[in-house]
Motif scaffolding. Structure first.
Motif, PDB file in Angstrom:
ATOM      1  N   VAL A  17      34.575 -17.839 -22.015  1.00 24.30           N
ATOM      2  CA  VAL A  17      33.866 -17.092 -20.962  1.00 24.30           C
ATOM      3  C   VAL A  17      34.456 -15.695 -20.812  1.00 24.30           C
ATOM      4  CG1 VAL A  17      33.417 -17.012 -18.473  1.00 24.30           C
ATOM      5  CG2 VAL A  17      33.051 -19.129 -19.739  1.00 24.30           C
ATOM      6  N   ALA A  18      35.777 -15.595 -20.834  1.00 24.88           N
ATOM      7  CA  ALA A  18      36.417 -14.278 -20.723  1.00 24.88           C
ATOM      8  C   ALA A  18      36.055 -13.387 -21.908  1.00 24.88           C
ATOM      9  CB  ALA A  18      37.932 -14.439 -20.629  1.00 24.88           C
ATOM     10  N   ALA A  19      36.061 -13.949 -23.102  1.00 24.48           N
ATOM     11  CA  ALA A  19      35.707 -13.168 -24.290  1.00 24.48           C
ATOM     12  C   ALA A  19      34.260 -12.692 -24.226  1.00 24.48           C
ATOM     13  CB  ALA A  19      35.932 -13.997 -25.550  1.00 24.48           C
ATOM     14  N   ALA A  20      33.370 -13.555 -23.783  1.00 28.67           N
ATOM     15  CA  ALA A  20      31.957 -13.175 -23.665  1.00 28.67           C
ATOM     16  C   ALA A  20      31.779 -12.053 -22.645  1.00 28.67           C
ATOM     17  CB  ALA A  20      31.114 -14.388 -23.292  1.00 28.67           C
ATOM     18  N   ALA A  21      32.502 -12.123 -21.537  1.00 30.73           N
ATOM     19  CA  ALA A  21      32.393 -11.084 -20.497  1.00 30.73           C
ATOM     20  C   ALA A  21      32.906  -9.740 -21.011  1.00 30.73           C
ATOM     21  CB  ALA A  21      33.169 -11.509 -19.252  1.00 30.73           C
ATOM     22  N   VAL A  22      34.036  -9.769 -21.716  1.00 28.41           N
ATOM     23  CA  VAL A  22      34.587  -8.524 -22.264  1.00 28.41           C
ATOM     24  C   VAL A  22      33.645  -7.947 -23.322  1.00 28.41           C
ATOM     25  CG1 VAL A  22      36.485  -7.579 -23.647  1.00 28.41           C
ATOM     26  CG2 VAL A  22      36.971  -9.101 -21.729  1.00 28.41           C
ATOM     27  N   ALA A  23      33.114  -8.814 -24.180  1.00 28.72           N
ATOM     28  CA  ALA A  23      32.185  -8.348 -25.222  1.00 28.72           C
ATOM     29  C   ALA A  23      30.933  -7.742 -24.592  1.00 28.72           C
ATOM     30  CB  ALA A  23      31.812  -9.504 -26.159  1.00 28.72           C
ATOM     31  N   LYS A  24      30.390  -8.390 -23.570  1.00 28.89           N
ATOM     32  CA  LYS A  24      29.178  -7.884 -22.919  1.00 28.89           C
ATOM     33  C   LYS A  24      29.426  -6.533 -22.266  1.00 28.89           C
ATOM     34  CE  LYS A  24      25.148  -9.491 -20.564  1.00 28.89           C
ATOM     35  NZ  LYS A  24      24.401  -8.310 -20.800  1.00 28.89           N
ATOM     36  N   LYS A  25      30.574  -6.368 -21.635  1.00 28.12           N
ATOM     37  CA  LYS A  25      30.905  -5.083 -21.010  1.00 28.12           C
ATOM     38  C   LYS A  25      30.989  -3.988 -22.069  1.00 28.12           C
ATOM     39  CE  LYS A  25      33.291  -2.884 -17.483  1.00 28.12           C
ATOM     40  NZ  LYS A  25      32.388  -2.153 -16.663  1.00 28.12           N
ATOM     41  N   GLY A  26      31.650  -4.291 -23.174  1.00 30.35           N
ATOM     42  CA  GLY A  26      31.747  -3.328 -24.266  1.00 30.35           C
ATOM     43  C   GLY A  26      30.393  -3.018 -24.890  1.00 30.35           C
ATOM     44  N   LEU A  27      29.563  -4.041 -25.027  1.00 28.83           N
ATOM     45  CA  LEU A  27      28.220  -3.832 -25.576  1.00 28.83           C
ATOM     46  C   LEU A  27      27.369  -2.963 -24.663  1.00 28.83           C
ATOM     47  CD1 LEU A  27      27.445  -7.395 -26.901  1.00 28.83           C
ATOM     48  CD2 LEU A  27      27.397  -5.305 -28.256  1.00 28.83           C
ATOM     49  N   ASN A  28      27.443  -3.223 -23.366  1.00 31.91           N
ATOM     50  CA  ASN A  28      26.663  -2.414 -22.419  1.00 31.91           C
ATOM     51  C   ASN A  28      27.062  -0.943 -22.502  1.00 31.91           C
ATOM     52  OD1 ASN A  28      25.310  -4.665 -21.522  1.00 31.91           O
ATOM     53  ND2 ASN A  28      26.513  -4.890 -19.660  1.00 31.91           N
ATOM     54  N   THR A  29      28.361  -0.685 -22.554  1.00 31.17           N
ATOM     55  CA  THR A  29      28.857   0.684 -22.651  1.00 31.17           C
ATOM     56  C   THR A  29      28.429   1.325 -23.966  1.00 31.17           C
ATOM     57  OG1 THR A  29      30.746   0.099 -21.273  1.00 31.17           O
ATOM     58  CG2 THR A  29      30.948   2.096 -22.584  1.00 31.17           C
ATOM     59  N   SER A  30      28.549   0.594 -25.050  1.00 24.74           N
ATOM     60  CA  SER A  30      28.150   1.118 -26.365  1.00 24.74           C
ATOM     61  C   SER A  30      26.654   1.385 -26.429  1.00 24.74           C
ATOM     62  CB  SER A  30      28.532   0.127 -27.474  1.00 24.74           C
ATOM     63  OG  SER A  30      29.917  -0.068 -27.497  1.00 24.74           O
ATOM     64  N   TRP A  31      25.855   0.496 -25.851  1.00 23.63           N
ATOM     65  CA  TRP A  31      24.401   0.669 -25.858  1.00 23.63           C
ATOM     66  C   TRP A  31      24.018   1.940 -25.096  1.00 23.63           C
ATOM     67  CZ3 TRP A  31      20.616  -2.010 -28.361  1.00 23.63           C
ATOM     68  CH2 TRP A  31      19.295  -1.741 -27.997  1.00 23.63           C
ATOM     69  N   ARG A  32      24.642   2.145 -23.929  1.00 26.37           N
ATOM     70  CA  ARG A  32      24.351   3.359 -23.147  1.00 26.37           C
ATOM     71  C   ARG A  32      24.753   4.613 -23.910  1.00 26.37           C
ATOM     72  NH1 ARG A  32      25.524   0.014 -18.786  1.00 26.37           N
ATOM     73  NH2 ARG A  32      27.741   0.478 -18.774  1.00 26.37           N
ATOM     74  N   ALA A  33      25.888   4.559 -24.601  1.00 26.65           N
ATOM     75  CA  ALA A  33      26.344   5.719 -25.365  1.00 26.65           C
ATOM     76  C   ALA A  33      25.419   6.001 -26.543  1.00 26.65           C
ATOM     77  CB  ALA A  33      27.772   5.489 -25.866  1.00 26.65           C
ATOM     78  N   ALA A  34      24.920   4.954 -27.184  1.00 27.85           N
ATOM     79  CA  ALA A  34      24.079   5.129 -28.375  1.00 27.85           C
ATOM     80  C   ALA A  34      22.640   5.498 -28.038  1.00 27.85           C
ATOM     81  CB  ALA A  34      24.091   3.853 -29.213  1.00 27.85           C
ATOM     82  N   ALA A  58      19.689  -9.120 -31.081  1.00 26.46           N
ATOM     83  CA  ALA A  58      20.477  -9.297 -32.303  1.00 26.46           C
ATOM     84  C   ALA A  58      21.920  -8.841 -32.116  1.00 26.46           C
ATOM     85  CB  ALA A  58      19.821  -8.539 -33.456  1.00 26.46           C
ATOM     86  N   VAL A  59      22.087  -7.664 -31.557  1.00 25.70           N
ATOM     87  CA  VAL A  59      23.432  -7.104 -31.390  1.00 25.70           C
ATOM     88  C   VAL A  59      24.237  -7.905 -30.366  1.00 25.70           C
ATOM     89  CG1 VAL A  59      24.697  -5.083 -30.540  1.00 25.70           C
ATOM     90  CG2 VAL A  59      22.797  -4.781 -32.121  1.00 25.70           C
ATOM     91  N   SER A  60      23.652  -8.177 -29.218  1.00 25.04           N
ATOM     92  CA  SER A  60      24.405  -8.885 -28.178  1.00 25.04           C
ATOM     93  C   SER A  60      24.702 -10.325 -28.593  1.00 25.04           C
ATOM     94  CB  SER A  60      23.676  -8.847 -26.839  1.00 25.04           C
ATOM     95  OG  SER A  60      22.444  -9.528 -26.909  1.00 25.04           O
ATOM     96  N   GLY A  61      23.747 -11.000 -29.191  1.00 23.23           N
ATOM     97  CA  GLY A  61      23.983 -12.369 -29.640  1.00 23.23           C
ATOM     98  C   GLY A  61      25.074 -12.450 -30.682  1.00 23.23           C
ATOM     99  N   THR A  62      25.045 -11.528 -31.630  1.00 27.00           N
ATOM    100  CA  THR A  62      26.053 -11.521 -32.690  1.00 27.00           C
ATOM    101  C   THR A  62      27.442 -11.247 -32.134  1.00 27.00           C
ATOM    102  OG1 THR A  62      24.431 -10.801 -34.322  1.00 27.00           O
ATOM    103  CG2 THR A  62      26.752 -10.391 -34.832  1.00 27.00           C
ATOM    104  N   PHE A  63      27.580 -10.190 -31.357  1.00 30.20           N
ATOM    105  CA  PHE A  63      28.903  -9.806 -30.881  1.00 30.20           C
ATOM    106  C   PHE A  63      29.476 -10.763 -29.846  1.00 30.20           C
ATOM    107  CE2 PHE A  63      27.756  -5.884 -32.985  1.00 30.20           C
ATOM    108  CZ  PHE A  63      28.923  -5.609 -33.660  1.00 30.20           C
ATOM    109  N   VAL A  64      28.648 -11.291 -28.965  1.00 29.43           N
ATOM    110  CA  VAL A  64      29.146 -12.264 -27.992  1.00 29.43           C
ATOM    111  C   VAL A  64      29.548 -13.551 -28.722  1.00 29.43           C
ATOM    112  CG1 VAL A  64      28.501 -13.737 -26.042  1.00 29.43           C
ATOM    113  CG2 VAL A  64      27.951 -11.304 -25.999  1.00 29.43           C
ATOM    114  N   GLY A  65      28.765 -13.963 -29.699  1.00 27.40           N
ATOM    115  CA  GLY A  65      29.110 -15.150 -30.485  1.00 27.40           C
ATOM    116  C   GLY A  65      30.410 -14.983 -31.243  1.00 27.40           C
TER     117      GLY A  65
END
Length: 105
Positions: A17-34, A58-65
């Motif tokens: 759960v902690a890893a998924a939360a950290v990954a999602k936060k990073g993905l959200n930030t990266s998505w906004r930047a891109a 695709a991106v969120s599923g892959t990275f969270v997984g």
């Protein structure tokens, strides 16, 4: 052994759960930047562009997984070092061709 199983269940769940939360936060930030936009809150919404929904899924599923898998591996490694044995219900994946059983015909 039941106590050990409960400890492992809680430990692995917290790590995933902690890893998924950290990954999602990073993905959200990266998505906004891109893209300059927030990621879609609900990719199934018909108002979200199809390419954006597919890309986000695709991106969120892959990275969270991947983040959950890495956290689970790290948790299993820590558990093994702490207890001297693999977590309950986790068996070694013997991928060594020399020790693998011969294929059945």
């Amino acid at each position: 052994m039941a106590s050990s199983s409960k400890v492992w269940s809680v430990f692995s769940l917290v790590a995933a759960v902690a890893a998924a939360a950290v990954a999602k936060k990073g993905l959200n930030t990266s998505w906004r930047a891109a893209t300059g936009k927030n990621p879609p809150a609900n990719p199934a919404d018909p108002d979200v562009d199809l390419w954006e929904a597919v890309a986000w899924a695709a991106v969120s599923g892959t990275f969270v997984g991947i983040a959950r898998m890495l956290a689970s591996r790290k948790a299993a490694d820590y558990y093994t070092k702490s207890t001297g044995h693999l977590p309950p219900d986790l068996v070694r994946d013997d991928q060594d061709a020399d020790s693998a059983p011969a294929p059945q015909s």
